[in-house]
Design an enzyme around this catalytic site. Sequence first.
Site, PDB file in Angstrom:
ATOM      1  N   THR A  82      -1.460   7.405  -0.311  1.00 36.46           N
ATOM      2  CA  THR A  82      -2.761   7.246  -0.996  1.00 36.46           C
ATOM      3  C   THR A  82      -3.504   5.999  -0.530  1.00 36.46           C
ATOM      4  OG1 THR A  82      -1.828   5.905  -2.760  1.00 36.46           O
ATOM      5  CG2 THR A  82      -1.770   8.295  -3.069  1.00 36.46           C
ATOM      6  N   ASP A 123       5.064  -6.577   9.250  1.00 38.78           N
ATOM      7  CA  ASP A 123       6.158  -6.275  10.176  1.00 38.78           C
ATOM      8  C   ASP A 123       6.169  -7.246  11.350  1.00 38.78           C
ATOM      9  OD1 ASP A 123       7.214  -4.200   8.730  1.00 38.78           O
ATOM     10  OD2 ASP A 123       6.120  -2.639   9.819  1.00 38.78           O
ATOM     11  N   ARG A 141       0.849  -1.199   0.000  1.00 34.12           N
ATOM     12  CA  ARG A 141       0.000   0.000   0.000  1.00 34.12           C
ATOM     13  C   ARG A 141       0.876   1.237   0.000  1.00 34.12           C
ATOM     14  NH1 ARG A 141      -4.563   0.273   4.504  1.00 34.12           N
ATOM     15  NH2 ARG A 141      -2.789   0.621   5.860  1.00 34.12           N
ATOM     16  N   ASP A 180       0.757  -3.706  12.079  1.00 35.26           N
ATOM     17  CA  ASP A 180       1.186  -4.055  10.727  1.00 35.26           C
ATOM     18  C   ASP A 180       1.530  -5.542  10.679  1.00 35.26           C
ATOM     19  OD1 ASP A 180       3.027  -4.572   8.485  1.00 35.26           O
ATOM     20  OD2 ASP A 180       2.838  -2.426   8.136  1.00 35.26           O
TER      21      ASP A 180
HETATM   22  C1  PRP Z   1      -0.943  -5.026   4.345  1.00 35.13           C
HETATM   23  C2  PRP Z   1      -1.770  -6.294   4.430  1.00 35.13           C
HETATM   24  C3  PRP Z   1      -2.630  -6.204   3.202  1.00 35.13           C
HETATM   25  C4  PRP Z   1      -2.864  -4.726   3.088  1.00 35.13           C
HETATM   26  C5  PRP Z   1      -4.253  -4.423   3.575  1.00 35.13           C
HETATM   27  O1  PRP Z   1       0.092  -5.149   3.463  1.00 35.13           O
HETATM   28  O2  PRP Z   1      -1.008  -7.457   4.478  1.00 35.13           O
HETATM   29  O3  PRP Z   1      -2.043  -6.720   2.035  1.00 35.13           O
HETATM   30  O4  PRP Z   1      -1.907  -4.075   3.918  1.00 35.13           O
HETATM   31  O5  PRP Z   1      -4.581  -3.097   3.351  1.00 35.13           O
HETATM   32  P1  PRP Z   1      -5.700  -2.664   2.316  1.00 35.13           P
HETATM   33  O6  PRP Z   1      -6.865  -3.557   2.544  1.00 35.13           O
HETATM   34  O7  PRP Z   1      -5.971  -1.229   2.708  1.00 35.13           O
HETATM   35  O8  PRP Z   1      -5.135  -2.779   0.928  1.00 35.13           O
HETATM   36  P2  PRP Z   1       1.177  -3.979   3.230  1.00 35.13           P
HETATM   37  O9  PRP Z   1       0.745  -3.107   2.115  1.00 35.13           O
HETATM   38  O10 PRP Z   1       1.469  -3.326   4.534  1.00 35.13           O
HETATM   39  O11 PRP Z   1       2.427  -4.764   2.698  1.00 35.13           O
HETATM   40  P3  PRP Z   1       3.349  -5.849   3.468  1.00 35.13           P
HETATM   41  O12 PRP Z   1       2.495  -7.078   3.688  1.00 35.13           O
HETATM   42  O13 PRP Z   1       4.440  -6.091   2.493  1.00 35.13           O
HETATM   43  O14 PRP Z   1       3.809  -5.248   4.761  1.00 35.13           O
HETATM   44  N1  URA Z   2      -2.287  -3.565   6.933  1.00 38.72           N
HETATM   45  C1  URA Z   2      -1.907  -4.059   8.134  1.00 38.72           C
HETATM   46  O1  URA Z   2      -0.956  -4.851   8.207  1.00 38.72           O
HETATM   47  N2  URA Z   2      -2.588  -3.667   9.232  1.00 38.72           N
HETATM   48  C2  URA Z   2      -3.634  -2.840   9.175  1.00 38.72           C
HETATM   49  O2  URA Z   2      -4.233  -2.539  10.229  1.00 38.72           O
HETATM   50  C3  URA Z   2      -4.012  -2.333   7.931  1.00 38.72           C
HETATM   51  C4  URA Z   2      -3.324  -2.719   6.817  1.00 38.72           C
END
Ligand code: PRP
Ligand code: URA
Length: 209
Positions: free
Chosen positions: A108, A203, A104, A200
């Site tokens: 945005t 993480d 994400r 997160d």
């Molecule tokens: C997180 C999570 C989803 C997304 C959800 O990933 O694992 O894929 O956010 O958010 P959304 O419903 O608003 O799209 P992130 O983008 O943080 O990437 P990562 O898993 O690589 O940390």
């Molecule tokens: N992605 C995450 O990992 N946690 C949240 O709460 C939202 C998006």
Amino acid sequence: MSNVIIMDHPLIQHKIGLLRRKETGTKDFRDLISEIAMLECYEATRDLPLGDVDIETPVAKATVKELQGKKLAIVPILRAGLGMVEGMLRMIPAAKVGHIGLYRDENTLEPIEYYCKLPDDCEEREVFVVDPMLATGGSCVAAIWRLKDRGVRHIHLMCIIAAPEGIEAVQKAHPDVEIIIGAKDERLNEYGYIVPGLGDAGDRIFGTK
Ligand code: PRP
Ligand code: URA
């Protein structure tokens, strides 16, 4: 409108409670994500077709049930979805695994795709998209479009924590996709994080940050 199943099984609810705690460390967090995925898989695969097979037990002949070998695939959304793959594979070990990389944009909140590798015959497979977090829904909606572009017709979405906004977004874009979640939370905060959520997920699974 797509079907939403909230898995209220006590084992799942207990494990989600542990997952949410800020003091839960990386190893336990990873184990819990995997265990919850395994339990959710039980529900997601409820309609797999069975056939009759004649066998012999040590005592007598019997007709037993056997999965009819439907082709399956698990598609984690990187990174956090990776945490759910092992638990799924313990239940459906013959499934192929594809990967869709999305993150994400911090400002945005739009999903940016950076990787996609799917099984060659993915259009013949029933696909389980896995991602622990359904927040705005942008990432899951985009991943499902990617699969549909490749001709996939039977898709289930499996998440652990979902915001109402994310559920609504997936239902609107993909009314044909079944959504399986462990908990529906209150809302998103101003940064797009699920409240109360668990922080997160990527993480916490990988120990970054
Ligand atoms: C997180 C999570 C989803 C997304 C959800 O990933 O694992 O894929 O956010 O958010 P959304 O419903 O608003 O799209 P992130 O983008 O943080 O990437 P990562 O898993 O690589 O940390
Ligand atoms: N992605 C995450 O990992 N946690 C949240 O709460 C939202 C998006």
